[in-house]
Design a protein around this motif. Sequence first.
Motif, PDB file in Angstrom:
ATOM      1  N   SER A   1      18.248  25.347  20.304  1.00  0.00           N
ATOM      2  CA  SER A   1      16.979  24.626  20.420  1.00  0.00           C
ATOM      3  C   SER A   1      16.741  23.941  19.087  1.00  0.00           C
ATOM      4  O   SER A   1      16.606  24.614  18.054  1.00  0.00           O
ATOM      5  N   LEU A   2      16.729  22.621  19.083  1.00  0.00           N
ATOM      6  CA  LEU A   2      16.496  21.886  17.848  1.00  0.00           C
ATOM      7  C   LEU A   2      15.096  22.176  17.316  1.00  0.00           C
ATOM      8  O   LEU A   2      14.218  22.644  18.048  1.00  0.00           O
ATOM      9  N   ARG A   3      14.890  21.918  16.050  1.00  0.00           N
ATOM     10  CA  ARG A   3      13.571  22.139  15.442  1.00  0.00           C
ATOM     11  C   ARG A   3      12.474  21.475  16.276  1.00  0.00           C
ATOM     12  O   ARG A   3      12.639  20.371  16.803  1.00  0.00           O
ATOM     13  N   GLY A   4      11.378  22.204  16.441  1.00  0.00           N
ATOM     14  CA  GLY A   4      10.269  21.680  17.240  1.00  0.00           C
ATOM     15  C   GLY A   4      10.437  21.882  18.728  1.00  0.00           C
ATOM     16  O   GLY A   4       9.596  21.424  19.509  1.00  0.00           O
ATOM     17  N   HIS A   5      11.502  22.574  19.145  1.00  0.00           N
ATOM     18  CA  HIS A   5      11.787  22.767  20.563  1.00  0.00           C
ATOM     19  C   HIS A   5      12.016  24.245  20.863  1.00  0.00           C
ATOM     20  O   HIS A   5      12.461  25.011  20.016  1.00  0.00           O
ATOM     21  N   GLY A   6      11.743  24.627  22.109  1.00  0.00           N
ATOM     22  CA  GLY A   6      11.997  25.995  22.527  1.00  0.00           C
ATOM     23  C   GLY A   6      11.310  26.998  21.634  1.00  0.00           C
ATOM     24  O   GLY A   6      10.122  26.857  21.307  1.00  0.00           O
ATOM     25  N   ASN A   7      12.064  27.990  21.192  1.00  0.00           N
ATOM     26  CA  ASN A   7      11.531  29.018  20.298  1.00  0.00           C
ATOM     27  C   ASN A   7      11.939  28.807  18.852  1.00  0.00           C
ATOM     28  O   ASN A   7      11.803  29.714  18.029  1.00  0.00           O
TER      29      ASN A   7
END
Length: 305
Positions: free
Chosen positions: A74-80
């Motif tokens: 999950s890239l930064r700012g996404h998911g957890n």
Amino acid sequence: MSYSSKNLFSYKTVFVESTDNIQLELIFSIGRNNIPNIKLPPLLFVHGLYHAAWCWENFLGWFASRGFDCFAVSLRGHGNSTKIESKDSSWTLEQYAEDVSSVVTYLYANTLSKPIIIGHAMGGAICQKYLESSFERITSCVLLCSIPPTGSIHSLPYWISNTPATLFALLLRSSYLLISTPERAQKSFFSSNIPQDLLNEYHSKFETTVNTKVNMQTLTTFVDVKKIMKEKNFSSSMIIIGGEKDCIIPIDAVEKLGKTYGGIKVNIVRDVAHDVMLEVKWEDVAMVILKRIQEKLMEKCAKIY
């Protein structure tokens, strides 16, 4: 062939540190390799806009059952992964590429193998940016329905004619309008045969914070193709795949991507739209990826021996 959105493999999660003190969510499934003395490279899946690591769950189990250690970031700012409200809409393509670099470094340290990176849509653009300076750190790169290096602006007329919300999204500079309801998400990302319950499930997981900065970066040329093409093995390491019914990255954009990189062969999978890893026929896409990866690995073995 039967199709399912679930599989029997379990997943684990670790967190990998990237630059700027960012913690990246990395979900993974360890492969069951039944071929003695054969070590397959790990697979690293990189999501696109609105998505996170969760979108690769079908592929993680499927490829793990065929012997690959599979990882999805999950890239930064996404998911957890770390979220910073004031910055999540303005991270740059270069910063996302740093996330990929951090995970590649982590995978090599833990597997002693160079991974195959697989990027979808915006994730494909991020992978291309990463390859500008780091091609030697991977085994191969798979671009799925990826934005071509010359940018997405050439596809805008196609988007507008096929997804009416595109025009309003452009005028209001809010591309989330493209998927703001399950019905709009279906028109933008999926074929008409996706079950309503799956569509609702996927829509509930989409990120609502949209990175407008990266959208602008990738409208026009965002990567130096010559830097990638100067790598002696680039043409034998790149795999390009698109979906027949994709209205975000249409077939001609996929073909242009192959031509831009010196005439690389492209595969178009029938009856799938943009979200190829979540479509009803996602397994058809996985099979094409597997066959192309096997071809590349065999080519590399032939060169060694």
